[in-house]
Design a protein around this motif. Sequence first.
Motif, short mmCIF file in Angstrom:
data_model
loop_
_atom_site.label_atom_id
_atom_site.label_comp_id
_atom_site.label_asym_id
_atom_site.label_seq_id
_atom_site.Cartn_x
_atom_site.Cartn_y
_atom_site.Cartn_z
N UNK B 326 0.99 -1.50 -0.02
CA UNK B 326 0.28 0.04 0.15
C UNK B 326 1.08 0.85 0.29
N UNK B 327 0.50 1.96 -0.98
CA UNK B 327 1.74 3.12 -0.70
C UNK B 327 0.40 4.17 -1.56
N UNK B 328 0.13 5.24 -0.37
CA UNK B 328 -0.67 6.09 -0.26
C UNK B 328 -1.35 5.74 -0.97
N UNK B 329 -2.44 5.95 -1.42
CA UNK B 329 -4.09 5.77 -1.82
C UNK B 329 -4.22 4.66 -2.44
N UNK B 330 -3.24 4.16 -2.95
CA UNK B 330 -3.21 2.92 -3.89
C UNK B 330 -2.25 1.64 -2.57
N UNK B 331 -3.22 0.36 -3.11
CA UNK B 331 -3.46 -0.89 -3.14
C UNK B 331 -2.57 -1.59 -4.18
N UNK B 332 -1.64 -2.04 -4.17
CA UNK B 332 -1.25 -3.27 -5.07
C UNK B 332 -1.63 -4.55 -4.78
N UNK B 333 -2.36 -5.31 -5.34
CA UNK B 333 -2.58 -6.72 -4.89
C UNK B 333 -2.06 -7.32 -6.30
N UNK B 334 -0.95 -8.74 -6.32
CA UNK B 334 -0.50 -9.69 -6.91
C UNK B 334 -1.64 -11.28 -6.35
N UNK B 335 -2.22 -11.38 -7.20
CA UNK B 335 -3.40 -12.05 -7.46
C UNK B 335 -2.77 -13.77 -7.72
N UNK B 362 -7.25 4.38 1.28
CA UNK B 362 -7.29 3.42 0.07
C UNK B 362 -8.36 3.77 -0.86
N UNK B 363 -7.91 4.91 -2.08
CA UNK B 363 -9.02 4.35 -2.95
C UNK B 363 -9.14 3.94 -4.28
N UNK B 364 -7.41 3.63 -4.33
CA UNK B 364 -7.29 2.71 -5.83
C UNK B 364 -6.64 1.28 -6.03
N UNK B 365 -7.21 0.35 -6.14
CA UNK B 365 -6.78 -1.04 -6.28
C UNK B 365 -5.97 -1.19 -7.96
N UNK B 366 -4.74 -1.42 -7.70
CA UNK B 366 -4.14 -2.19 -8.57
C UNK B 366 -3.87 -3.47 -8.47
N UNK B 367 -4.26 -4.47 -9.20
CA UNK B 367 -4.73 -6.10 -9.13
C UNK B 367 -4.12 -6.29 -10.22
N UNK B 368 -2.55 -7.30 -10.24
CA UNK B 368 -2.17 -7.87 -10.41
C UNK B 368 -1.79 -9.73 -10.60
#
Lengths: 202, 699
Positions: B326-335, B362-368
């Motif tokens: 989680x960096x700032x408002x973005x959560x980066x999630x590897x699945x 967190x306002x943005x999800x980055x799903x990888x």
Amino acid sequence: MKPLASLSALAALALLAGCAAQPPFGAFRAGLTQELVDTVDNPLLYVGVEGLGRESTVQPLQELDGVTTWRTPDGTSAISTRDGLVVSTRSLGDDLMAADIAGSVAASKGQGGGGYYPRFHTTLDGLSQPEFEAFQCRVSARTSEDIVILGRARASVRTDETCTTPGREVTNSYWRAADGTMLRARQWISEGVGVIITERLN
Amino acid sequence: MKRLAAIAVLFCAAGSAAGAETFETWRNNYGLPGLLDMPNALSFPDADLSVTDAYFGGTNRLTGSFQILPRVTGSFRYTRIENFRGGTTGRDTNYDRSFSLHLKLLEEREYRPALAVGVNDLIGTGLYASEYLVATKHLTPRVRVSGGLGWGRLASNNGFTNPLGVLNENFETRPARTTGVGGEAEFDQFFRGDAAFFGGIEVRATDKLGFAVEYSSDVYSFEDGPTFDYRSPWNFGLRYALRDGVNLTASYMYGSEVGVNLTFALNPKNPPYYGGGDAAPYPVTPRGEVDAEALGWTLDDGGATATDQLAEVLEAEGIFLHGLSIQGGTARVEIENNRWRANAQAIGRTARILTASMPASVDTFVIVPMVTGLAGSQVTIRRADMEELAFSLDNFWESYARAGIAPVTQGPAPRPGTYPRFEYDISPYLQPSLFDPDAPVRLDAGVQLKATAEPAPGVVLRGAVRQKVFGNLDESTRVSNSVLPRVRSETNIYERTGPLDLTDLTATYFFKPGRDLYGRVTVGYLERHFGGVSSELLWKPVDSSLGLGLEANYVKQRAFDQGFEFRDYETATGFASVYYEWDNGFEAQLDAGRYLAGDWGATLTLQRGFANGWKVGAYATLTDVPFEEFGEGSFDKGILITIPIDWARGDPTRQTFGYNLKPILRDGGARLTIRDRLYQRVNQNQRDALRNGWGRFWK
């Protein structure tokens, strides 16, 4: 995350497809008693899926923008309602993925005016691509009716709406109490699911 | 020609009766749209897939048919003929493979019949070599008539001078077949020589029962006598629908024989379990209701407790949490998606769980979405959109339009404890061998142990051993007559050794050398017959329907006993590949390069893919090996089929049943069987595949 544990109170009552021998449709509803219902603090809704012969009780899990999502005690199936009308189902196969039922909500409250109004259903086809069904509906009957739920007579106003597409005609019925609570509803959902009956138990 | 004219008059007269109403297309003894032995001008519903087993008078035809396009039907057939030519060829029973194409030229209209053209035994031995032009018209919604002209075998009854001779008199003579080994399309024969008339009538008596009468233009000159007695061109049949998709026809054929035809049909577009019984997803939770403290985000452990809890919830949904930052408002999630057919469904479920588990900041999800350390894309979803669209009528399109599907911006960042990983699986296996004339079906069954270890992201060690329990693959004593290096034609010797086989044992490194680039290096026992080094580079941008690949391998042939030893043969093999996917689901792959036997050439693979995971296709390889040297079949070709297990079973799983139906296994045009090829791993998480599966985002 809300714990799902509170839902387990009625787990013993859940009767879902997958049980080895499925009792006849209606048997589960007939077995519900006031004493059983009294053990639950949350709102409790009976759901009967006529087309699949499946029945269960559900409790609210989440509320978002006026839509309540209810879950079966085992957490497998879910149904979402707006003003007591079903707007989505999950885990029933040919699920209602989403719906626009603003006209039906107004009609069920006696606010329709009397003309035709639209109703839209979204489902998935065999390739999981969305399909939209657009109904033209009008109120076909509106009467006062006393209904009995768990041995208790409840005063209600019943609204029947008839909805048609070029391919089918369905009738949905809503029984609302004077305070606006949806006591009972009978709604056509989709080809595969058929009719869903809901009944407010507490 | 008089008869044709009469039929034409009949069609016109009937025009007013018909309209658009018709009845189901029946499958004839060749598995094609038709009556009993003769074709008609109809087609099956688009994508219809069927198996027809037809028997009469010593001839058994087993046919698989696929409605490739709404107007194009393809059939592959395996025929067994008893007492063929009285056994003079040395074998009493003749086995033959044949392929047919049936093309509907015109749809039926009120005053116009449907018109179709077809070619039988397109690239086979020529036993069924024939062509036809046929018209079909519904007279009433329950009665239809067909009439046509046949050439080749279909002109053997009352043949007359080819009317196409009007165009060019060369049409009037049919040249003799020249192929010795089969497999070549003899275009110079098509529609040439005498023509003959065939036709008939089909009646749907009730919903379940129908009958047909036909006049056949095939006199069975090869079979007449030794196989059965041909007495009459008239055939009569009674058809009964046993259940949806299953039909049985009983017939009286050629004035002497009773026939049966049993058909099973299904359509990939119509799953038996509509929508599937997937358990309900976690609902979208409004941001204001998330209690960061209760979730553990406020603990002094860097979010470890909260992350572990998220991983557990995802695990219950069949999704492995590979990494979270989680960096700032973005959560980066590897699945990693371990359960759902559509990766879009796994992404949708992950996004909903994130609405309930991410702190309000967190306002943005980055799903990888990742596969063995490779990410084909990253999908950016705004938290506010999840809330806004959860119950919107057209939320599929709305959420797809708002999701940002883009190239990954950073390498894998696994959460602590993810590596090393180890998995093993013990399962039964079946290995069939088809089309050997000595025994058309052979089968081995046994147990296999597969193990996979991943010591670090992208590094995969894999191995499998098999123990045969019973079977008869080892009974094949056929000695290879191949003049090429015997890279595949001695497969049967491998089956005779054992019983414990090391099927593969490899170490693979998957990596991303640059934006839109994917790489792989594999060393070890790559497959049952070869070991060595295999490497691959793939260029496949996230939003492109086009992919380009390079593959280079150096391999040595493995010893027959399937242990660690090698034989003497070693070779370099490699390809340049082009991949392309059309919007209608068709996929093409062209590989050009050097094959295992040292031959140079190219393979074209065409498949029709369906959004629910079905694939049906075919491939053909032409190399510089002359047809005579290649041997039976002339060149390598086959049919590919992939069936998603969840389609058949109704509950979610990523398992598929895949089969490569190869009529003949020879040494020309042979490629390595490598499980770890890059394209599928990458492509499944890119724009086209995600869009096709996005219908299940909210499922």
